[in-house]
Design a protein around this motif. Structure first.
Motif: not given
Length: 812
Positions: A458, A461-462, A466-467
């Motif tokens: 995850e 992907e950003e 990460p959030t």
């Protein structure tokens, strides 16, 4: 108080001085300049379709214009213009009666202008004989307060309420943009009621800036801020680009984005206008939705999710502004079980409110908010919520909510969908489980084994952190057992993809400074700094990263794989680096770590001019005889054969062996093929090459090999040897003419070499050297071949020469 009065009447047919009308009485202090401003404000035009000679009832039903205007000198004007019975050729005229209010002087009784719209003071005739009217000392309101009936009117105008209030608010600003707001009603009295709504809803200073008229035929040319119009004039107002609200037509579909106006509309529909004054007593922007939404919720007014979020957000920023009673009522309204349209932003605002109230209010007050938040965290999937502290659920309340949510949490954590579950969701479930005291110890190993790879996937992907990072770090800080298990899981998967773990650690600073060994995580954390400090020296970076593990590759071979993966993540080592790696650890360590494949890649990917590649290939075949197989083994054997061709005595049949290994190694790396072909043809062009090898080579008629031979024969070192060594030239002549019945590729190539390479070399020789070549050809071959050389040397026609050489060789 002294307010000058003004009377104005429309012109009758035949009036010579003015076409619009005239002032029939003007009180003291109103100058001619002001009268010029006042005249267009009190003008009047009959509606379309009005009767030329109306009956009394029709006359009374015609619209009246009630106006409040600001004049250029700071004074104001309040007045009414109404149709009146005329005489003779003008059966309908209009009469305006107005009051001039000097600058800085309030209306009598400190009333608002709209309160005078039904005042009995307004008259429809000029004083008898045009006598100068006395200044007014009072302006009584209408027979009933302006608020009377507004609740019913507001409810009847519910679909338009929020949009109109939003525009009235904007029109009351100090410098509003655009033209007037146009309120279209069939009865101009309803326009006055809209203004009454504004007078109650808006702060007083805003209301006093809100100039208006309840009726006009020309909205586009009005300088007032709010104007009323009949339905037949709505189209012209729209064409003028004005904000038009046709309240006499179908209800609008689109809502207004103005949250304050939406909240105010809900207050009116709840028939609670007294809440506006209550809200104005709270701190903050008077047109912020928060204060009004707080008061509305505290008084039982149902609001939408955005308005509830605004209330919670405002209260979270100013928890001191509300007393205990209001806080309790606000919490009760926000946590009401009857609400089913909550949004993520509302929950976030409630979370901030809980954080502001936690510790300030008793737990019994905030418990509903805590229960609401954890229920949403479990059932709603909101991973961004600010969760309450663990002690928010002590006692029976905590046991009750844990009994309801605990089984749901454990069931979801135990499910095998962890790979597909967002990281934030898993983190939230683990945090809520601890918060409620739910025991998930038995599930923890499986949970972290699924969570660890999901973190890497995850995060990749950003861009940037990460959030889920803040919540993850809070989880690891809160729960030691989760931190230990998760770091261990990440350390176990790091050797498989150390680059991904290193990039993850750069973006999420995991706390692994404790007593856990975690050699692979420590290496992944070390590599960015090592590369920054040591730059392109990958050997030095590898040594530094390996030291960070705190373990020897002999004791733990997997650290070797991690270190190699970090330094040479997406590329093969160079030959020099590969030899260093092979020497730095035993073959057993490389075999256990699987890094021997990287060394094979280094050997096979080396440029053709890298000298140590053949030696590396030899060492790899010796060190990993069982591991290397298939295509790679054949390619390494080909490199090893090159080493023997150049430095040793290869086993017989090496020309055929090159071809066999080449075929087994398909698809062969171009550099390996180039190196092998070069080594082979150079050996075949050497003076001491075995004749059998050359014979096998020629008979193979391999186009690629023969092309390599042709290139080597045309190289400058070969040409120089031909020019300076008669014996070598004789040897090449013999072999280039010895196989006339070989395949077409060799026949063509040999003929070209004779003509284009050997002939220039022989012509550059001295006569003695040429004689030596001829004598050597005859001695090593036959007298017929010597004659053939002599003829070849004299001939210039390659085709004829070839036929003669073939004939003499057969006769010889």
């Amino acid at each position: 108080m002294s307010l000058a009065q003004v009377h104005y009447i429309s012109a009758a047919p035949g009036d010579a001085e003015k076409t619009a009308g005239r002032f029939t009485a003007v009180g003291p202090g109103v100058s001619q300049a002001l009268l010029a401003e006042i005249e267009p404000l009190v003008g009047y035009a009959l509606p379309d379709g009005a009767s030329h000679r109306p009956a009394d009832a029709e006359l009374r039903s015609l619209p009246k214009a009630f106006t409040y205007a600001a004049l250029s000198d700071g004074s104001r004007l309040v007045g009414r213009t109404a149709p009146a019975r005329g005489e003779g050729p003008a059966p309908v005229r209009f009469h305006a009666h107005a009051v001039h209010i000097p600058s800085g002087v309030p209306l009598p009784g400190d009333r608002l202008p709209v309160e005078a719209w039904r005042s009995p003071h307004w008259v429809s005739v000029t004083p008898v004989g045009g006598a100068l009217p006395d200044p007014l000392g009072a302006l009584p309101p209408g027979p009933a307060p302006v608020r009377e009936g507004l609740d019913d009117f507001a409810v009847s105008r519910g679909p338009w309420l929020a949009a109109v209030l939003a525009d009235l608010r904007r029109a009351s600003e100090e410098a509003p943009a655009g033209g007037p707001v146009v309120l279209v009603e069939r009865q101009n009295a309803d326009v006055a009621r809209w203004l009454g709504l504004a007078a109650v809803t808006l702060p007083r200073e805003s209301v006093e800036r809100l100039t208006f008229t309840t009726y006009t035929r020309r909205p586009g040319s009005s300088a007032l801020r709010v104007v009323g119009a009949l339905p037949e004039d709505a189209a012209a107002a729209r064409e003028a680009g004005l904000r038009v609200h046709v309240c006499a037509d179908r209800p609008p579909v689109d809502g207004t984005p103005d949250m304050w106006a939406r909240t105010a509309a809900r207050v009116w529909r709840s028939r609670a206008p007294e809440l506006f004054q209550e809200a104005r007593e709270l701190p903050g922007d008077p047109f912020a939705a928060g204060p009004l939404a707080v008061i509305a919720l505290c008084n039982g007014v149902a609001l939408g999710p955005e308005e509830r979020a605004a209330a919670a957000g405002w209260a979270a920023e100013r928890p001191y502004a509300l007393d205990a009673e209001r806080i309790g009522r606000l919490v009760e309204a926000l946590a009401s079980p009857g609400i089913d349209d909550r949004t993520g932003s509302e929950f976030d605002a409630v979370g901030r409110l809980f954080g502001a109230l936690d510790g300030r209010c008793p737990a019994s007050v905030t418990a509903p908010l805590a229960a609401m938040l954890v229920t949403e965290a479990v059932r709603g999937g909101n991973g961004s919520l600010e969760l309450p502290r663990r002690d928010a659920f002590v006692g029976p309340d905590g046991e009750a909510i844990a009994g309801v949510l605990g089984p749901e949490i454990l069931t979801e954590l135990e499910s095998g969908a962890g790979g597909a579950r967002p990281v934030a969701r898993t983190v939230q479930l683990l945090r809520v489980a601890r918060l409620l005291g739910v025991n998930g110890t038995e599930l923890l190993p499986g949970v972290v084994d699924r969570l660890a790879p999901a973190l890497l996937a995850e995060a990749s992907e950003e861009p940037g952190p990460p959030t889920f990072a803040p919540a993850l770090l809070e989880l690891l800080d809160e729960q030691f057992d989760v931190r230990t298990a998760l770091l261990g899981a990440l350390d176990r998967i790091a050797p498989e993809d150390p680059g991904a773990v290193a990039r993850f650690l750069e973006r999420v600073a995991l706390p692994f400074t404790g007593t856990q060994a975690l050699p692979h995580l420590r290496m992944c954390a070390e590599v960015p700094g090592a590369m920054t400090t040591l730059g392109r020296d990958r050997t030095a970076v590898w040594h530094r990263v390996l030291r960070a593990a705190g373990l020897s590759p002999f004791a733990e071979p997997l650290v070797l794989r991690t270190a190699v993966g970090l330094v040479w993540e997406d590329r093969a080592p160079t030959v020099e680096e590969a030899r260093m790696l092979l020497e730095a650890a035993t073959s057993d360590a490389h075999r256990a770590a699987g890094t021997w494949a990287r060394l094979v890649d280094a050997a096979l990917g080396a440029p053709a001019d890298t000298e140590d590649a053949t030696a590396l290939a030899h060492d790899l075949l010796q060190a990993f005889p069982q591991e290397i197989g298939g295509r790679e083994r054949a390619a390494l054997q080909l490199l090893d054969l090159c080493r023997d061709l150049r430095t040793g005595a290869p086993e017989p049949g090496w020309a055929e062996q090159v071809r066999t290994l080449r075929d087994r190694a398909e698809p062969l790396e171009p550099a390996v093929q180039e190196r092998a072909f070069t080594a082979l043809v150079e050996r075949l062009l050497a003076p001491d090459r075995p004749g059998a090898e050359l014979y096998d080579f020629v008979r193979s008629d391999d186009p690629e090999l023969i092309a390599a031979y042709d290139r080597a024969a045309r190289s400058e070192p070969t040409r120089a040897r031909l020019r300076t060594h008669p014996a070598y030239a004789a040897d090449c002549f013999t072999h280039w003419t010895a196989h006339p019945h070989a395949g077409a590729t060799w026949t063509t190539t040999a003929a070209a070499l004779l003509d284009e390479v050997l002939r220039p070399a022989v012509r550059a020789m001295t006569a003695d050297a040429v004689a030596e070549v001829e004598e050597t050809v005859g001695r090593t071959g036959s007298s017929g071949r010597a004659v053939a050389f002599r003829d070849w040397n004299r001939s210039s026609a390659l085709g004829r020469l070839g036929r003669r050489i073939a004939g003499r060789v057969r006769r010889g």
